[in-house]
Design an enzyme around this catalytic site. Structure first.
Site, PDB file in Angstrom:
ATOM      1  N   ASP A  35       0.837  -1.198   0.000  1.00 37.25           N
ATOM      2  CA  ASP A  35       0.000   0.000   0.000  1.00 37.25           C
ATOM      3  C   ASP A  35       0.870   1.246   0.000  1.00 37.25           C
ATOM      4  OD1 ASP A  35      -2.138  -1.740   0.253  1.00 37.25           O
ATOM      5  OD2 ASP A  35      -3.127  -0.551   1.809  1.00 37.25           O
ATOM      6  N   CYS A  60      -8.518   4.902   0.951  1.00 37.06           N
ATOM      7  CA  CYS A  60      -9.213   4.778   2.239  1.00 37.06           C
ATOM      8  C   CYS A  60      -8.482   5.578   3.308  1.00 37.06           C
ATOM      9  CB  CYS A  60      -9.244   3.321   2.693  1.00 37.06           C
ATOM     10  SG  CYS A  60      -9.988   2.164   1.524  1.00 37.06           S
ATOM     11  N   TYR A  92      -7.605 -13.850   4.083  1.00 35.66           N
ATOM     12  CA  TYR A  92      -6.416 -13.229   4.672  1.00 35.66           C
ATOM     13  C   TYR A  92      -6.627 -12.738   6.100  1.00 35.66           C
ATOM     14  CZ  TYR A  92      -8.953  -9.015   3.359  1.00 35.66           C
ATOM     15  OH  TYR A  92      -9.926  -8.047   3.223  1.00 35.66           O
ATOM     16  N   ASN A 103     -18.076  12.044   2.844  1.00 33.93           N
ATOM     17  CA  ASN A 103     -17.580  13.276   2.240  1.00 33.93           C
ATOM     18  C   ASN A 103     -17.611  14.356   3.315  1.00 33.93           C
ATOM     19  OD1 ASN A 103     -17.445  12.153  -0.340  1.00 33.93           O
ATOM     20  ND2 ASN A 103     -19.436  12.956  -0.971  1.00 33.93           N
ATOM     21  N   HIS A 144     -17.381   9.496  -0.719  1.00 30.66           N
ATOM     22  CA  HIS A 144     -16.396   8.939  -1.645  1.00 30.66           C
ATOM     23  C   HIS A 144     -15.071   8.557  -0.986  1.00 30.66           C
ATOM     24  CE1 HIS A 144     -19.251  10.989  -4.310  1.00 30.66           C
ATOM     25  NE2 HIS A 144     -18.888  10.094  -5.201  1.00 30.66           N
ATOM     26  N   GLU A 182      -3.956   0.445  -2.170  1.00 26.57           N
ATOM     27  CA  GLU A 182      -3.213  -0.671  -2.735  1.00 26.57           C
ATOM     28  C   GLU A 182      -2.531  -0.269  -4.045  1.00 26.57           C
ATOM     29  OE1 GLU A 182      -7.090  -2.143  -0.845  1.00 26.57           O
ATOM     30  OE2 GLU A 182      -6.513  -0.647  -2.333  1.00 26.57           O
TER      31      GLU A 182
END
Length: 219
Positions: A35, A60, A92, A103, A144, A182
């Site tokens: 990441d 994120c 995982y 937002n 978002h 990622e």
């Protein structure tokens, strides 16, 4: 703990404290992903552009457990009342860290680089004032920017990018709010390999860390 590992993490933490992004590979036997991680307070529209174009995964913001608790941010699988939220079996980990999507209330659509940078930096500001601020006064959902909630025990309980990022923020004495995204490979569509992620870090003079180094030093 080896001196080399300690020095590597300390140098990366110092760069993080100054606003530099880091590249962090969790582990081959976990997600096996690297990441791109920023301190949330340092995110600019240009940083959002880099996250979109160079990383390519989901942008994120990971928050510490205490901050998420103060703001009433539950895990998404506890919020959704739908059969699709039941029976998660992740290869995982035991559970996902996802919480709400938000937002900031001063954004327009919320998706532009400017809007997402505003939401992200305001999340960092909110994290530093968690006991004084009404979250719903500042943010609206859905939005978002995906929120992630770190495990209460942090690295002693879970060792995902959420916890690795928040642990780095704590070590850098920054608000416990970090952006994680990622890094994907444009050629294969899969996760960028550690070798290619390390090469990207070297090209841009960004620190690269293995999750094991962070766990050994900060866990």
């Amino acid at each position: 703990m080896s001196q080399t590992t300690s020095a590597t993490v300390a140098k990366a933490t110092e760069a993080f404290q100054k606003g530099s992004p880091l590249l962090v590979h969790d582990a081959e036997d976990r997600e096996g992903e690297t990441d791109l991680i920023y301190p949330a307070q340092a995110v600019t529209p240009e940083a959002v552009s880099r996250l979109r174009n160079d990383a390519g995964g989901l942008i994120c913001v990971a928050l510490s457990h205490d901050v998420a608790q103060a703001f009433g941010l539950a895990y998404m699988d506890e919020i959704i009342d739908h059969p699709a939220s039941e029976g998660h079996e992740l290869g995982y980990d035991s559970r996902s860290s996802f919480s709400l999507t938000v937002n900031h209330r001063d954004t327009y659509t919320g998706i532009t680089d400017d809007d997402r940078a505003l939401t992200i930096t305001e999340l960092a500001h909110a994290a530093s004032l968690a006991d004084e601020l009404d979250f719903a006064d500042e943010f609206r959902a859905p939005g978002h920017v995906h929120l992630l909630r770190a495990a209460p025990g942090l690295l002693s309980e879970r060792q995902g990018h959420t916890e690795l990022g928040v642990a780095l923020a704590n070590a850098a004495e920054l608000p416990p709010a970090v952006v994680v995204c990622e890094m994907l490979d444009d050629q294969t569509g899969g996760a960028l390999s550690p070798d290619n992620a390390r090469a990207y870090a070297e090209r841009h003079d960004f620190p690269y860390l293995e999750g094991a180094q962070i766990i050994e030093t900060l866990g």
